[in-house]
Design a protein around this motif. Structure first.
Motif, PDB file in Angstrom:
ATOM      1  N   TYR A  17       0.808  -1.214   0.000  1.00  0.00           N
ATOM      2  CA  TYR A  17       0.000   0.000   0.000  1.00  0.00           C
ATOM      3  C   TYR A  17       0.844   1.268   0.000  1.00  0.00           C
ATOM      4  O   TYR A  17       0.359   2.342  -0.313  1.00  0.00           O
ATOM      5  CB  TYR A  17      -0.988   0.006   1.176  1.00  0.00           C
ATOM      6  CG  TYR A  17      -0.334  -0.081   2.533  1.00  0.00           C
ATOM      7  CD1 TYR A  17       0.079   1.064   3.210  1.00  0.00           C
ATOM      8  CD2 TYR A  17      -0.119  -1.317   3.134  1.00  0.00           C
ATOM      9  CE1 TYR A  17       0.683   0.978   4.450  1.00  0.00           C
ATOM     10  CE2 TYR A  17       0.478  -1.409   4.382  1.00  0.00           C
ATOM     11  CZ  TYR A  17       0.881  -0.264   5.027  1.00  0.00           C
ATOM     12  OH  TYR A  17       1.494  -0.357   6.252  1.00  0.00           O
ATOM     13  N   GLU A  18       2.122   1.167   0.347  1.00  0.00           N
ATOM     14  CA  GLU A  18       3.035   2.316   0.329  1.00  0.00           C
ATOM     15  C   GLU A  18       3.903   2.333  -0.924  1.00  0.00           C
ATOM     16  O   GLU A  18       4.457   3.350  -1.283  1.00  0.00           O
ATOM     17  CB  GLU A  18       3.944   2.278   1.558  1.00  0.00           C
ATOM     18  CG  GLU A  18       3.202   2.296   2.849  1.00  0.00           C
ATOM     19  CD  GLU A  18       3.570   3.467   3.711  1.00  0.00           C
ATOM     20  OE1 GLU A  18       4.533   4.164   3.399  1.00  0.00           O
ATOM     21  OE2 GLU A  18       2.859   3.673   4.697  1.00  0.00           O
ATOM     22  N   CYS A  19       4.030   1.189  -1.589  1.00  0.00           N
ATOM     23  CA  CYS A  19       4.928   1.039  -2.740  1.00  0.00           C
ATOM     24  C   CYS A  19       4.397   1.820  -3.935  1.00  0.00           C
ATOM     25  O   CYS A  19       3.231   1.703  -4.296  1.00  0.00           O
ATOM     26  CB  CYS A  19       5.060  -0.445  -3.097  1.00  0.00           C
ATOM     27  SG  CYS A  19       6.145  -0.767  -4.493  1.00  0.00           S
ATOM     28  N   SER A  20       5.275   2.600  -4.575  1.00  0.00           N
ATOM     29  CA  SER A  20       4.884   3.385  -5.748  1.00  0.00           C
ATOM     30  C   SER A  20       5.007   2.587  -7.041  1.00  0.00           C
ATOM     31  O   SER A  20       4.554   3.036  -8.090  1.00  0.00           O
ATOM     32  CB  SER A  20       5.745   4.649  -5.848  1.00  0.00           C
ATOM     33  OG  SER A  20       7.095   4.299  -6.144  1.00  0.00           O
ATOM     34  N   CYS A  22       7.856   1.790  -8.589  1.00  0.00           N
ATOM     35  CA  CYS A  22       8.947   2.303  -9.430  1.00  0.00           C
ATOM     36  C   CYS A  22       9.940   1.214  -9.828  1.00  0.00           C
ATOM     37  O   CYS A  22      10.584   1.313 -10.873  1.00  0.00           O
ATOM     38  CB  CYS A  22       9.677   3.444  -8.735  1.00  0.00           C
ATOM     39  SG  CYS A  22      10.640   2.956  -7.283  1.00  0.00           S
ATOM     40  N   CYS A  42      -2.452  -2.235 -10.325  1.00  0.00           N
ATOM     41  CA  CYS A  42      -1.200  -1.541 -10.007  1.00  0.00           C
ATOM     42  C   CYS A  42      -0.054  -2.544  -9.878  1.00  0.00           C
ATOM     43  O   CYS A  42      -0.271  -3.735  -9.709  1.00  0.00           O
ATOM     44  CB  CYS A  42      -1.325  -0.723  -8.730  1.00  0.00           C
ATOM     45  SG  CYS A  42      -1.584  -1.699  -7.247  1.00  0.00           S
ATOM     46  N   TYR A  44       3.614  -3.434  -7.813  1.00  0.00           N
ATOM     47  CA  TYR A  44       4.309  -3.185  -6.560  1.00  0.00           C
ATOM     48  C   TYR A  44       5.364  -4.262  -6.360  1.00  0.00           C
ATOM     49  O   TYR A  44       5.319  -5.325  -6.966  1.00  0.00           O
ATOM     50  CB  TYR A  44       3.341  -3.137  -5.380  1.00  0.00           C
ATOM     51  CG  TYR A  44       2.511  -4.393  -5.214  1.00  0.00           C
ATOM     52  CD1 TYR A  44       2.954  -5.434  -4.407  1.00  0.00           C
ATOM     53  CD2 TYR A  44       1.305  -4.527  -5.871  1.00  0.00           C
ATOM     54  CE1 TYR A  44       2.210  -6.588  -4.260  1.00  0.00           C
ATOM     55  CE2 TYR A  44       0.542  -5.685  -5.732  1.00  0.00           C
ATOM     56  CZ  TYR A  44       1.008  -6.706  -4.928  1.00  0.00           C
ATOM     57  OH  TYR A  44       0.271  -7.844  -4.791  1.00  0.00           O
ATOM     58  N   CYS A  63      14.374   3.288  -1.786  1.00  0.00           N
ATOM     59  CA  CYS A  63      12.915   3.397  -1.738  1.00  0.00           C
ATOM     60  C   CYS A  63      12.497   4.805  -1.309  1.00  0.00           C
ATOM     61  O   CYS A  63      12.719   5.212  -0.159  1.00  0.00           O
ATOM     62  CB  CYS A  63      12.322   2.363  -0.779  1.00  0.00           C
ATOM     63  SG  CYS A  63      10.525   2.403  -0.749  1.00  0.00           S
ATOM     64  N   ASN A  64      11.876   5.542  -2.236  1.00  0.00           N
ATOM     65  CA  ASN A  64      11.463   6.924  -1.961  1.00  0.00           C
ATOM     66  C   ASN A  64      10.226   7.011  -1.079  1.00  0.00           C
ATOM     67  O   ASN A  64       9.976   8.043  -0.472  1.00  0.00           O
ATOM     68  CB  ASN A  64      11.191   7.661  -3.274  1.00  0.00           C
ATOM     69  CG  ASN A  64      12.436   7.838  -4.078  1.00  0.00           C
ATOM     70  OD1 ASN A  64      13.532   7.967  -3.530  1.00  0.00           O
ATOM     71  ND2 ASN A  64      12.307   7.829  -5.398  1.00  0.00           N
ATOM     72  N   THR A  65       9.450   5.947  -1.021  1.00  0.00           N
ATOM     73  CA  THR A  65       8.205   5.996  -0.259  1.00  0.00           C
ATOM     74  C   THR A  65       8.318   5.280   1.094  1.00  0.00           C
ATOM     75  O   THR A  65       7.319   5.167   1.799  1.00  0.00           O
ATOM     76  CB  THR A  65       7.050   5.359  -1.064  1.00  0.00           C
ATOM     77  OG1 THR A  65       7.368   3.982  -1.342  1.00  0.00           O
ATOM     78  CG2 THR A  65       6.804   6.118  -2.354  1.00  0.00           C
ATOM     79  N   HIS A  66       9.497   4.785   1.424  1.00  0.00           N
ATOM     80  CA  HIS A  66       9.734   4.085   2.690  1.00  0.00           C
ATOM     81  C   HIS A  66       8.806   2.895   2.861  1.00  0.00           C
ATOM     82  O   HIS A  66       8.286   2.636   3.949  1.00  0.00           O
ATOM     83  CB  HIS A  66       9.596   5.041   3.884  1.00  0.00           C
ATOM     84  CG  HIS A  66      10.413   6.278   3.733  1.00  0.00           C
ATOM     85  ND1 HIS A  66      11.780   6.291   3.833  1.00  0.00           N
ATOM     86  CD2 HIS A  66      10.062   7.547   3.435  1.00  0.00           C
ATOM     87  CE1 HIS A  66      12.240   7.505   3.639  1.00  0.00           C
ATOM     88  NE2 HIS A  66      11.216   8.294   3.394  1.00  0.00           N
ATOM     89  N   ALA A  67       8.602   2.151   1.766  1.00  0.00           N
ATOM     90  CA  ALA A  67       7.703   1.014   1.766  1.00  0.00           C
ATOM     91  C   ALA A  67       8.373  -0.289   2.194  1.00  0.00           C
ATOM     92  O   ALA A  67       7.703  -1.300   2.335  1.00  0.00           O
ATOM     93  CB  ALA A  67       7.079   0.838   0.384  1.00  0.00           C
TER      94      ALA A  67
END
Length: 73
Positions: A17-20, A22, A42, A44, A63-67
């Protein structure tokens, strides 16, 4: 010879749910621990080979979203 020592990996998780989606973490992992998956709506990252993880933290660092959560001993 001059590689990093293997750390005792207690837990490695990717929070979808946090993974963008990328894919930077998958590209950065040299041990094929992570893989991109698509659930139809989506993409992930997910952990597929946790026993291959040496605890280097490369996936966490990109990881830019801290996932990604990596807990080592």
């Amino acid at each position: 010879m001059f590689g990093r020592k293997r750390k005792e990996v207690i837990s490695l998780q990717v929070f979808a749910y946090e993974c963008s989606g990328c894919g930077h973490c998958v590209k950065r992992c040299r041990r094929d621990v992570l893989k991109m998956v698509n659930n139809g709506s989506c993409s992930y990252a997910t952990v597929i080979n946790p026993d291959n993880c040496v605890g280097c933290g490369n996936c966490v660092n990109v990881c830019n979203t801290h996932a990604i959560e990596l807990i080592t001993e």
